[in-house]
Design a protein around this motif. Structure first.
Motif, short mmCIF file in Angstrom:
data_model
loop_
_atom_site.label_atom_id
_atom_site.label_comp_id
_atom_site.label_asym_id
_atom_site.label_seq_id
_atom_site.Cartn_x
_atom_site.Cartn_y
_atom_site.Cartn_z
N SER A 75 52.73 45.45 14.69
CA SER A 75 52.57 46.59 14.16
C SER A 75 52.46 47.29 12.71
CB SER A 75 52.45 47.59 15.03
OG SER A 75 53.45 48.41 14.82
N TRP A 113 45.93 47.22 21.27
CA TRP A 113 45.77 46.40 20.31
C TRP A 113 44.89 45.59 20.46
CZ3 TRP A 113 46.83 47.50 14.85
CH2 TRP A 113 47.57 48.79 14.70
N GLN A 116 42.66 39.88 16.54
CA GLN A 116 41.33 38.42 16.68
C GLN A 116 42.54 37.60 16.18
OE1 GLN A 116 37.25 39.92 16.09
NE2 GLN A 116 36.92 37.92 14.18
N ARG A 128 42.78 40.15 11.89
CA ARG A 128 42.40 41.79 11.93
C ARG A 128 43.24 41.68 14.31
NH1 ARG A 128 37.02 42.18 9.37
NH2 ARG A 128 37.60 44.15 11.07
N ALA A 129 43.46 43.18 13.37
CA ALA A 129 43.97 43.41 14.68
C ALA A 129 43.28 44.98 14.40
CB ALA A 129 46.02 43.74 14.33
N THR A 130 42.93 45.17 15.90
CA THR A 130 42.85 46.94 15.50
C THR A 130 42.98 47.64 17.03
OG1 THR A 130 40.98 46.07 17.67
CG2 THR A 130 39.91 46.69 15.20
N GLU A 131 43.63 48.58 16.96
CA GLU A 131 44.02 49.70 17.99
C GLU A 131 43.49 50.82 18.44
OE1 GLU A 131 48.28 53.08 18.13
OE2 GLU A 131 47.11 52.34 16.40
N THR A 217 34.17 49.57 9.29
CA THR A 217 35.09 49.78 9.51
C THR A 217 36.59 48.89 9.39
OG1 THR A 217 33.99 51.16 11.47
CG2 THR A 217 36.42 50.99 11.28
N ASP A 219 40.61 47.87 9.71
CA ASP A 219 41.82 47.76 10.38
C ASP A 219 42.51 48.50 9.84
OD1 ASP A 219 39.78 45.71 11.55
OD2 ASP A 219 41.15 43.56 10.97
N PRO A 220 43.60 48.75 10.48
CA PRO A 220 43.51 48.56 11.84
C PRO A 220 42.81 49.68 13.07
CG PRO A 220 44.98 50.20 11.08
CD PRO A 220 44.62 49.72 10.10
N ARG A 221 41.21 50.98 12.09
CA ARG A 221 40.45 51.63 12.61
C ARG A 221 40.04 50.65 14.51
NH1 ARG A 221 41.86 52.80 8.06
NH2 ARG A 221 42.23 54.77 6.93
N TYR A 222 39.40 51.31 14.99
CA TYR A 222 39.18 50.44 16.46
C TYR A 222 37.18 51.30 15.94
CZ TYR A 222 37.98 48.54 20.94
OH TYR A 222 37.66 48.26 22.25
#
Length: 398
Positions: A75, A113, A116, A128-131, A217, A219-222
């Protein structure tokens, strides 16, 4: 491991989540699994909420490769995924390329998280990684955002009977993954799920509303925000969500703090989770020009309520937005109106409330509960007296 506290009273909050013994207890099983599970051990009565999805979900080589990539991922604050409480939700080929989606539990941050992964040579890599904004397990959600080369798609849980896209038409899906959806980069659009009848929701739910803040938007914004009442769709109509998400915009302006330090690569503390709404504060006319509408935007974050102000010119020009302000008896906003930056002060007017401004400060707008003044060249202090207590706020001097 018990799920973290959920905010709001949503259908997903009623889910009875059953975890295997490996996932419960901090270190109950010394023999931790070496690979991610495929699917997620969650049940709503007899229904498996997140069963394995995708034609490669049963491929042992794919599972091993995805596990290796997730094990290596960190992270923004260098925490790692806890494999026993994580799972591969989808594994297949999309838009001509391998794709894997993982619900990752990161206990160091008490966070979930959505990872992807795509093929990188002969191995998988997290691209891709979104929290997940709402504290707790990602798998409580029924609709997850996916970004592919053909555009936005959504992965839906087994509880979703139908998903309507921004145009109000039902989306077709294969193995839980929808067709590409036309979602703008910097505009909020609505998606609505119909949830089938389950043990936790005997009557189902006709309209489980979400806002997609746009494919811009970062990353990491969902990008998905709950919008149960539909107020968020109305509040964000015509607003540039990329500007809202910027470092000076309402949703991105308050950095997350971990310990005594800012964590600029993490999701901002001001990032919206649900309950986006707007109310009109009144009209503002500057320099004899046409009146503009002044609005107060409000929303709920993982750390509590936030507000900002929006200045909408009468000629239909671009709206101007302030940074966020945490809930306070005296709200203060720096509004960067081109050519005339302003300070907007807002409060709940009562018989006893009285606002004091620094001597010589011109009040461009002065009415109960709202005062607008030019932004001072140096830091100035404003005070609100009432009910036996005085509240002080200092602004200006940027």
């Amino acid at each position: 491991m018990a799920p973290a506290r959920r905010r709001g009273t949503t259908a997903t909050a009623l889910l009875t989540l059953l975890l295997t013994a490996t996932a419960c207890g901090p270190v109950a099983d010394r023999q931790q699994p070496r690979e991610l599970r495929v699917g997620f051990d969650s049940r709503d009565g007899s229904l498996a909420v997140w069963p394995p999805r995708g034609p490669l979900a049963g491929d042992a080589a794919v599972t091993a490769a995805v596990t290796a990539a997730v094990r290596d991922w960190r992270s923004p604050v260098d925490d790692r995924v806890h494999l026993p409480t994580s799972g591969i939700l989808y594994a297949g080929e999309v838009d001509g390329a391998p794709l894997a989606l993982v619900a990752a539990d990161v206990p160091g941050e008490s966070a979930s998280w959505l990872l992807q992964l795509t093929h990188d040579g002969d191995r998988y890599a997290v691209t891709r990684a979104t929290e997940y904004t709402d504290p707790g397990y990602l798998v409580y959600s029924d609709v997850l955002p996916v970004q592919t080369t053909d555009g936005r798609r959504y992965l839906t849980s087994a509880r979703v009977q139908r998903l309507l896209g921004p145009d109000g038409k039902a989306l077709t899906s294969t193995d839980g993954l929808t067709e590409p959806v036309d979602v703008p980069a910097c505009q909020a659009v609505a998606v609505t799920a119909t949830l089938r009848s389950t043990e936790s929701l005997p009557r189902g739910r006709a309209a489980d509303r979400l806002l997609d803040l746009g494919t811009g938007t970062a990353d990491p914004r969902y990008p998905l925000v709950r919008d149960e009442s539909g107020s968020g769709k109305r509040a964000l109509a015509g607003l540039d969500t990329c500007a809202l998400a910027g470092e000076e915009g309402p949703f991105g302006s308050i950095p997350r703090r971990i310990g005594d330090r800012d964590a600029p690569r993490s999701v901002p503390s001001s990032w919206p989770m649900e309950k986006v709404a707007v109310r009109t504060l009144g009209e503002v006319a500057l320099g004899g020009g046409e009146p503009a509408e002044l609005q107060q935007l409000s929303w709920e974050t993982a750390t509590g309520p936030m507000t900002a102000v929006v200045y909408r010119p009468a000629d239909g020009g671009p709206a101007v937005v302030s940074p966020a302000d945490q809930a306070s008896p005296l709200q203060t906003y720096l509004l960067p109106v081109p050519g005339q930056p302003l300070v907007v002060l807002s409060w709940r007017a009562t018989r006893d409330s009285s606002l004091s401004v620094p001597p010589g400060t011109p009040r461009l707008v002065d009415r109960p509960g709202l005062t607008v003044v030019p932004e001072p060249a140096r830091k100035e202090t404003f005070s609100l007296a009432g009910s036996g207590k005085t509240h002080y706020r200092s602004v200006g001097g940027r």
